[in-house]
Design a protein around this motif. Structure first.
Motif, PDB file in Angstrom:
ATOM      1  N   GLY A   1       2.344   1.844  -3.352  1.00 29.05           N
ATOM      2  CA  GLY A   1       1.259   2.343  -4.195  1.00 29.05           C
ATOM      3  C   GLY A   1       1.012   3.827  -3.983  1.00 29.05           C
ATOM      4  O   GLY A   1       0.819   4.586  -4.939  1.00 29.05           O
ATOM      5  N   ILE A   2       1.040   4.257  -2.713  1.00 36.60           N
ATOM      6  CA  ILE A   2       0.829   5.678  -2.396  1.00 36.60           C
ATOM      7  C   ILE A   2       1.979   6.536  -2.941  1.00 36.60           C
ATOM      8  O   ILE A   2       1.760   7.642  -3.448  1.00 36.60           O
ATOM      9  CB  ILE A   2       0.673   5.884  -0.865  1.00 36.60           C
TER      10      ILE A   2
ATOM     11  N   TYR B   1       2.586  10.229  -9.595  1.00 40.18           N
ATOM     12  CA  TYR B   1       1.594  10.513 -10.645  1.00 40.18           C
ATOM     13  C   TYR B   1       1.059  11.941 -10.511  1.00 40.18           C
ATOM     14  O   TYR B   1       1.000  12.689 -11.484  1.00 40.18           O
ATOM     15  CB  TYR B   1       0.464   9.490 -10.516  1.00 40.18           C
TER      16      TYR B   1
ATOM     17  N   PHE C   1       0.837  -1.204   0.000  1.00 40.48           N
ATOM     18  CA  PHE C   1       0.000   0.000   0.000  1.00 40.48           C
ATOM     19  C   PHE C   1       0.877   1.262   0.000  1.00 40.48           C
ATOM     20  O   PHE C   1       0.593   2.224  -0.727  1.00 40.48           O
ATOM     21  CB  PHE C   1      -0.944  -0.006   1.212  1.00 40.48           C
TER      22      PHE C   1
ATOM     23  N   LEU D   1       3.627   5.869  -5.614  1.00 33.75           N
ATOM     24  CA  LEU D   1       3.357   5.974  -7.051  1.00 33.75           C
ATOM     25  C   LEU D   1       2.238   6.979  -7.337  1.00 33.75           C
ATOM     26  O   LEU D   1       2.308   7.742  -8.297  1.00 33.75           O
ATOM     27  CB  LEU D   1       3.008   4.604  -7.635  1.00 33.75           C
ATOM     28  N   TRP D   2       1.190   6.996  -6.481  1.00 33.56           N
ATOM     29  CA  TRP D   2       0.113   7.997  -6.639  1.00 33.56           C
ATOM     30  C   TRP D   2       0.679   9.400  -6.516  1.00 33.56           C
ATOM     31  O   TRP D   2       0.315  10.318  -7.251  1.00 33.56           O
ATOM     32  CB  TRP D   2      -0.995   7.802  -5.594  1.00 33.56           C
TER      33      TRP D   2
ATOM     34  N   TRP E   1       3.863  14.467 -11.240  1.00 31.85           N
ATOM     35  CA  TRP E   1       4.152  14.430 -12.675  1.00 31.85           C
ATOM     36  C   TRP E   1       3.142  15.283 -13.459  1.00 31.85           C
ATOM     37  O   TRP E   1       3.513  16.120 -14.274  1.00 31.85           O
ATOM     38  CB  TRP E   1       4.098  12.977 -13.156  1.00 31.85           C
TER      39      TRP E   1
END
Lengths: 89, 89
Positions: free
Chosen positions: A48-49, A55, A45, A51-52, A58
């Motif tokens: 994943g956070i 994102y 998790f 990466l969020w 970016w």
């Protein structure tokens, strides 16, 4: 109008899925126990956070950046406490 | 090109923050214990995911709908097990 209402729902969603982890941090911290929390879940998790957050940074989406930055801090706190109180069962 | 790469990061993020809860479901189910999971966290997070799902359905954003539908199912499973094994300490 429709989009604005949807955006409000989005902000409410982001706020709830973020602040939800605050009582979990306090719960583990006060009871000094985290055995029922799965370490793999916390690790996956958290990645994943991250990466969020990447994102959001970016694409410069503040509504993605803000809640995920707070969630990342709370997840790191839970992860730290999980490792600290590991195997106290 | 940049946007496509960012979209891939977004999909990876959504996949990780969704599948992360699968081992948590199995962890609670196998050990029949969920005392270290905070009930308020589970409830607030689940309501937040319902709102994310509503947001995705409203704006017809499949990348928002899909992971949140799966996350909702996994959260409901954790919530059910939490209530089922409550107070077994």
């Amino acid at each position: 109008m429709m989009a604005n209402a949807a955006t409000l729902v989005g902000y409410a969603a982001g706020t709830l899925t973020t602040i939800a982890f605050l009582p979990q941090v306090l719960h583990v911290w006060q009871r000094k126990r985290a055995d029922d929390l799965h370490l793999g879940t916390l690790l996956i998790f958290t990645v994943g956070i991250v990466l969020w957050l990447a994102y959001g940074l970016w694409l410069r989406l503040l509504p993605v950046i803000l809640p995920n930055a707070v969630t990342l801090a709370l997840q790191c706190a839970i992860l730290y406490l999980k490792l600290r109180y590991r195997g106290r069962d």
